[in-house]
Design an enzyme around this catalytic site. Structure first.
Site, PDB file in Angstrom:
ATOM      1  N   HIS A  73      -7.414  16.519   5.370  1.00  0.00           N
ATOM      2  CA  HIS A  73      -7.528  16.017   6.739  1.00  0.00           C
ATOM      3  C   HIS A  73      -7.549  17.174   7.737  1.00  0.00           C
ATOM      4  O   HIS A  73      -8.238  17.106   8.756  1.00  0.00           O
ATOM      5  CB  HIS A  73      -6.369  15.079   7.071  1.00  0.00           C
ATOM      6  N   SER A  86      -6.343   4.790   1.981  1.00  0.00           N
ATOM      7  CA  SER A  86      -5.556   4.844   0.750  1.00  0.00           C
ATOM      8  C   SER A  86      -4.930   3.505   0.402  1.00  0.00           C
ATOM      9  O   SER A  86      -4.688   3.221  -0.777  1.00  0.00           O
ATOM     10  CB  SER A  86      -4.463   5.908   0.873  1.00  0.00           C
ATOM     11  N   THR A  96      -0.340   4.788  -1.306  1.00  0.00           N
ATOM     12  CA  THR A  96      -0.698   4.710  -2.729  1.00  0.00           C
ATOM     13  C   THR A  96       0.463   4.246  -3.597  1.00  0.00           C
ATOM     14  O   THR A  96       0.315   3.284  -4.359  1.00  0.00           O
ATOM     15  CB  THR A  96      -1.265   6.048  -3.214  1.00  0.00           C
ATOM     16  N   GLU A 122       1.156  10.416  -8.081  1.00  0.00           N
ATOM     17  CA  GLU A 122       0.173  10.733  -7.050  1.00  0.00           C
ATOM     18  C   GLU A 122       0.338  12.157  -6.546  1.00  0.00           C
ATOM     19  O   GLU A 122       1.438  12.547  -6.128  1.00  0.00           O
ATOM     20  CB  GLU A 122       0.312   9.776  -5.859  1.00  0.00           C
ATOM     21  N   ASP A 129      -8.451   8.279  -5.362  1.00  0.00           N
ATOM     22  CA  ASP A 129      -8.648   7.008  -4.669  1.00  0.00           C
ATOM     23  C   ASP A 129      -9.840   7.049  -3.724  1.00  0.00           C
ATOM     24  O   ASP A 129     -10.484   6.037  -3.472  1.00  0.00           O
ATOM     25  CB  ASP A 129      -7.382   6.590  -3.924  1.00  0.00           C
ATOM     26  N   ASP A 188      -4.844  15.076  -0.021  1.00  0.00           N
ATOM     27  CA  ASP A 188      -5.475  14.353   1.084  1.00  0.00           C
ATOM     28  C   ASP A 188      -5.060  14.916   2.437  1.00  0.00           C
ATOM     29  O   ASP A 188      -5.889  15.119   3.331  1.00  0.00           O
ATOM     30  CB  ASP A 188      -5.102  12.879   0.976  1.00  0.00           C
ATOM     31  N   ASP A 243      -4.866  12.040  -4.534  1.00  0.00           N
ATOM     32  CA  ASP A 243      -5.262  11.366  -3.290  1.00  0.00           C
ATOM     33  C   ASP A 243      -6.250  12.243  -2.523  1.00  0.00           C
ATOM     34  O   ASP A 243      -5.957  13.390  -2.188  1.00  0.00           O
ATOM     35  CB  ASP A 243      -4.038  11.096  -2.425  1.00  0.00           C
TER      36      ASP A 243
END
Length: 538
Positions: free
Chosen positions: A262, A84, A142, A253, A300, A258, A44
């Site tokens: 961030h 996502s 996801t 995943e 993704d 991810d 991700d």
């Protein structure tokens, strides 16, 4: 009408039969299933640069050894930057969605959109065991996209209920707080063995597992202790449960790549990407020497716009990244609890802060916003580690897709997540991809528009038309008349069924809990109307 594009390098390309498509499905040369197991691995937010920076720190990655490599676009119905939920929907269903939607088709804000059959549910309908594994909450966007259908990703309690209803054989990740005691009891009544830590997993002896290994997302690799199983450990345990005569479909995943991005957290991004690559390594070892297992690796979307270096030459401080002892989130928590800024940072990451750095971090401690401090830590520490960032949000470039398995060859070109999805669905159902000439396709379209679809060839070609029903051909392929062509329509065409209300396939893995006619239970009850939460880790 834009047809979906099969990625022919993901499967052996063979003609549909000596007499052309009209005779396909019978005799020598017909489409036949060769792939029993499908493992889809999603990093991700894992754009190209997290892969590259991780390889600078740890050496070449297993995913970099894969030769079936291409590029997949990620834009959603909302625009060039997906979240996502929409990206997961595209990968799971072959349909674009608006940001926030989970495996449904409808306009933005539609409270009653059309559920879309997912790859996981498609596998269930063919009798395969299924699993979802993630380092996020298992109800997060996801994994949710493969096993549930809601108009907004924030409806995680509803997603949890639907995952139990769908009957995914193995569910492992975080998110205990999303599961009420009543729902856990219902899961147990559906033969799930509920697990909360590594010791539970080690002693598990059931066929169906629900592992909830953290209250929210699974703690970052840099911060977790031995009570939480690693992503490779969860993956291996899932496959151990899923293996069987009918094969399996598993989505794994690396969800917290991810989240680290961030916060522009360089050391944690690398640690999470390295853990995800360990899963890739495990899956490639599993598939090596087998002729029945397809492994697909992709992302993704990209998050944060990570850049490999913030200057010329060799700016990346690989030793400091490799030796880091904590995530910026953990460091921020320590500072919030009163720890000295310099000691908290330099005691966990091998950097030397300037007085200006310390002042920036101290100012952020008093700033508004839940993530102000950790984001500022990301900005400051990344400068010292030689890594640059573009934002704290998602970005929109194409992502890499890699594959290994029967007939997989190197390929190039630009496709979209929806094309990748229908390719995997085609291989799951038919085992190989087939060539059809333009003249053959035109004749086929005329026949289908006139007579309707029926049988193996029509189901195979229908996959290329997955999407909204907008003309005579797609309206004919939309056998249940709900305005879209999806994997449920493909299954009905394949099985030559009459249209019914059993959409999406609520069938349970390995034939569990089906109606007498073998089909699924029917459309799920309408989801509750809720005001969804919004998440920083979109």
């Amino acid at each position: 009408m834009r047809r979906r594009q099969f990625i022919t390098a993901l499967g052996a390309t063979g003609l549909l039969g000596a007499a052309g498509p009209a005779s396909a499905g019978t005799g020598e040369g017909a489409l036949g299933s060769e792939i029993e197991n499908v493992i889809v691995l999603i990093g991700d937010g894992m754009g190209f640069d997290p892969i590259e920076v991780t390889s600078v720190v740890h050496g070449d990655l297993s995913m970099q050894s894969m030769t079936g490599v291409g590029y997949t676009r990620t834009n959603s119905r909302s625009g060039e930057v997906t979240d996502s939920a929409a990206a997961g929907t595209a990968l799971a269903t072959g349909h674009k969605a608006y940001n926030g939607q989970i495996s449904v088709r409808g306009e933005q804000g539609d409270e009653d959109p059309t559920p879309l059959l997912t790859q996981l549910e498609l596998a269930q309908e063919r009798g395969k065991a299924t699993g979802l594994v993630s380092t996020t909450r298992i109800t997060h966007a996801t994994p949710a996209a493969f096993g549930s259908h809601v108009p907004d990703r924030g409806m995680e309690e509803v997603i949890a209920e639907q995952l139990v209803d769908t009957g995914v054989d193995v569910l492992m990740g975080g998110g205990r707080d999303q599961w009420s005691g009543d729902l856990l009891d219902r899961a147990r009544s559906e033969d799930y063995e509920v697990l909360f830590d590594e010791s539970d997993l080690r002693g598990a002896d059931g066929d169906r597992l629900l592992g909830l290994f953290d209250d929210s997302h699974v703690t970052y690799t840099l911060d977790r202790d031995d009570s939480i199983p690693s992503l490779p450990r969860m993956t291996a345990s899932a496959v151990d449960r899923l293996e069987g005569d009918e094969g399996f479909f598993l989505t794994v995943e690396g969800g917290r790549i991810d989240h680290a991005e961030h916060g522009n957290d360089a050391q944690t991004t690398v640690a999470e990407t390295a853990e995800f690559d360990a899963v890739v390594d495990w899956a490639l070892d599993y598939a090596e020497g087998r002729d029945d297992t397809l492994v697909v690796v992709t992302s993704d979307h990209e998050t944060g716009g990570m850049a490999t270096g913030n200057g010329y030459g060799s700016p990346i401080e690989a030793d400091a990244i490799r030796s880091a002892q904590a995530s910026n989130a953990a460091i921020a928590a320590a500072i919030d609890d009163g720890a000295d800024v310099r000691e908290a940072v330099e005691g966990n990451v091998d950097v030397e802060l300037t007085d200006e750095d310390v002042a920036r971090i101290e100012d952020a401690r008093d700033a508004d916003g839940s993530y102000a401090l950790s984001n500022e830590l990301g900005a400051v520490v990344s400068e010292h580690l030689g890594v640059a960032w573009a934002s704290n949000a998602h970005t929109g470039p194409a992502q890499t897709v890699m594959a290994a398995g029967p007939g997989v060859e190197p390929f190039d070109g630009w496709i979209h997540h929806v094309d990748l999805s229908v390719t995997v669905a085609a291989l799951l159902l038919f085992g190989r991809l087939a060539d059809v000439s333009d003249d053959e396709r035109e004749r086929w379209e005329r026949r289908v528009a006139r007579n309707g679809p029926s049988g193996r060839l029509d189901a195979y070609l229908a996959l290329e038309y997955v999407g909204p029903a907008t003309d005579d051909v797609t309206e004919a392929l939309d056998v249940d008349g709900d305005g879209v062509v999806d994997y449920a329509d493909v299954l009905r065409i394949l099985d030559d069924e009459e249209p019914s209300d059993s959409k999406p396939g609520r069938g349970r893995g390995r034939g569990r809990n089906r109606d007498d006619d073998g089909r699924g239970r029917g459309r799920p009850d309408k989801w509750e109307r809720r005001t969804p939460d919004r998440f920083h880790d979109a």
